[in-house]
Design a protein around this motif. Structure first.
Motif, PDB file in Angstrom:
ATOM      1  N   LEU A  19      55.722  36.614  59.613  1.00 56.15           N
ATOM      2  CA  LEU A  19      56.219  37.555  60.373  1.00 56.15           C
ATOM      3  C   LEU A  19      55.710  37.703  61.696  1.00 56.15           C
ATOM      4  N   LEU A  20      54.587  37.028  62.019  1.00 54.87           N
ATOM      5  CA  LEU A  20      54.148  37.137  63.226  1.00 54.87           C
ATOM      6  C   LEU A  20      53.901  35.791  64.137  1.00 54.87           C
ATOM      7  N   VAL A  21      54.741  34.937  63.559  1.00 52.10           N
ATOM      8  CA  VAL A  21      54.700  33.499  64.106  1.00 52.10           C
ATOM      9  C   VAL A  21      55.588  33.467  65.541  1.00 52.10           C
ATOM     10  N   VAL A  22      55.057  32.665  66.260  1.00 44.56           N
ATOM     11  CA  VAL A  22      55.739  32.302  67.739  1.00 44.56           C
ATOM     12  C   VAL A  22      55.689  31.114  67.595  1.00 44.56           C
ATOM     13  N   ALA A  23      57.047  30.710  67.875  1.00 44.92           N
ATOM     14  CA  ALA A  23      57.367  29.164  67.937  1.00 44.92           C
ATOM     15  C   ALA A  23      56.774  28.567  69.596  1.00 44.92           C
ATOM     16  N   THR A  24      56.028  27.763  69.604  1.00 46.77           N
ATOM     17  CA  THR A  24      55.561  26.882  70.621  1.00 46.77           C
ATOM     18  C   THR A  24      56.786  25.988  71.274  1.00 46.77           C
ATOM     19  N   ASP A  25      56.426  25.334  72.520  1.00 47.19           N
ATOM     20  CA  ASP A  25      57.498  24.444  72.648  1.00 47.19           C
ATOM     21  C   ASP A  25      57.567  23.319  71.832  1.00 47.19           C
ATOM     22  N   ASP A  26      56.393  22.943  70.995  1.00 48.52           N
ATOM     23  CA  ASP A  26      56.464  22.037  70.226  1.00 48.52           C
ATOM     24  C   ASP A  26      56.941  22.331  68.727  1.00 48.52           C
ATOM     25  N   LYS A  27      57.443  23.378  68.639  1.00 51.80           N
ATOM     26  CA  LYS A  27      57.938  24.364  67.455  1.00 51.80           C
ATOM     27  C   LYS A  27      56.636  24.336  66.362  1.00 51.80           C
ATOM     28  N   PRO A  29      54.159  26.490  64.276  1.00 46.68           N
ATOM     29  CA  PRO A  29      54.250  27.823  64.443  1.00 46.68           C
ATOM     30  C   PRO A  29      52.769  28.327  64.610  1.00 46.68           C
ATOM     31  N   THR A  30      52.570  29.503  65.336  1.00 48.80           N
ATOM     32  CA  THR A  30      51.128  29.926  65.858  1.00 48.80           C
ATOM     33  C   THR A  30      51.217  31.233  65.707  1.00 48.80           C
ATOM     34  N   ILE A  31      50.195  31.833  65.670  1.00 46.16           N
ATOM     35  CA  ILE A  31      49.879  33.460  65.739  1.00 46.16           C
ATOM     36  C   ILE A  31      48.380  33.276  66.706  1.00 46.16           C
ATOM     37  N   CYS A  32      48.785  33.999  67.737  1.00 42.35           N
ATOM     38  CA  CYS A  32      47.746  34.371  68.711  1.00 42.35           C
ATOM     39  C   CYS A  32      47.129  33.004  69.351  1.00 42.35           C
ATOM     40  N   ASN A  33      47.903  31.987  69.658  1.00 46.00           N
ATOM     41  CA  ASN A  33      47.585  30.659  70.229  1.00 46.00           C
ATOM     42  C   ASN A  33      47.063  29.833  69.195  1.00 46.00           C
ATOM     43  N   ARG A  63      37.443  30.726  67.437  1.00 51.81           N
ATOM     44  CA  ARG A  63      36.971  30.359  68.938  1.00 51.81           C
ATOM     45  C   ARG A  63      38.185  30.153  69.689  1.00 51.81           C
ATOM     46  N   LYS A  64      39.480  29.671  69.173  1.00 54.02           N
ATOM     47  CA  LYS A  64      40.751  29.417  69.733  1.00 54.02           C
ATOM     48  C   LYS A  64      41.684  30.306  69.661  1.00 54.02           C
ATOM     49  N   VAL A  65      41.360  31.522  69.130  1.00 52.07           N
ATOM     50  CA  VAL A  65      42.361  32.678  68.849  1.00 52.07           C
ATOM     51  C   VAL A  65      42.372  33.485  70.119  1.00 52.07           C
ATOM     52  N   CYS A  69      45.285  39.515  71.568  1.00 57.45           N
ATOM     53  CA  CYS A  69      46.562  39.295  70.918  1.00 57.45           C
ATOM     54  C   CYS A  69      46.209  39.662  69.307  1.00 57.45           C
ATOM     55  N   LEU A  70      45.058  39.219  68.737  1.00 57.22           N
ATOM     56  CA  LEU A  70      44.608  39.655  67.596  1.00 57.22           C
ATOM     57  C   LEU A  70      44.299  41.244  67.256  1.00 57.22           C
ATOM     58  N   CYS A  71      43.728  41.797  68.377  1.00 58.39           N
ATOM     59  CA  CYS A  71      43.611  43.172  68.365  1.00 58.39           C
ATOM     60  C   CYS A  71      44.716  43.669  68.312  1.00 58.39           C
TER      61      CYS A  71
END
Length: 106
Positions: A19-27, A29-33, A63-65, A69-71
């Motif tokens: 539900l929280l997935v955001v598609a990046t340019d390369d498709k 799936p990510t959440i908060c980077n 460390r990459k999150v 955004c997580l908050c």
């Protein structure tokens, strides 16, 4: 029966991730980077009544999150069966400082 409740928690977490997935340019799936598959490294550290301590691999992922955004999602964890305290304590356990907007320590 304990494994059934753990399976339900994992399923709920995965549903939340979808539900929280955001598609990046390369498709990817990510959440908060961070990619969903990477976040799965941290499941044992946030699920259950007594989650395990985060692994080095989990902390490397944290460390990459994007912590602000997580908050923004901290109030949604409970509706997916995840303790907000467990999820929001994870960055601190990995030696990271939560942004002020997260509303205190966990």
């Amino acid at each position: 029966m304990a494994s059934t409740s753990s399976s339900i928690l994992v399923a709920c977490l995965m549903a939340m991730m979808v539900l929280l997935v955001v598609a990046t340019d390369d498709k990817t799936p990510t959440i908060c980077n961070v990619g969903i598959s990477e976040l799965a490294e941290c499941l044992p550290a946030i699920t259950g009544d007594k989650p395990s301590w985060p692994t080095k691999r989990c902390c490397k992922v944290m460390r990459k999150v994007n912590l602000p955004c997580l908050c923004d999602y901290k109030d949604k964890f409970l509706q997916y069966g995840i303790s907000p305290q467990n999820a929001m304590a994870l960055p601190n356990k990995c030696g990271l400082t939560l942004p002020v907007q997260c509303g205190g320590k966990y």
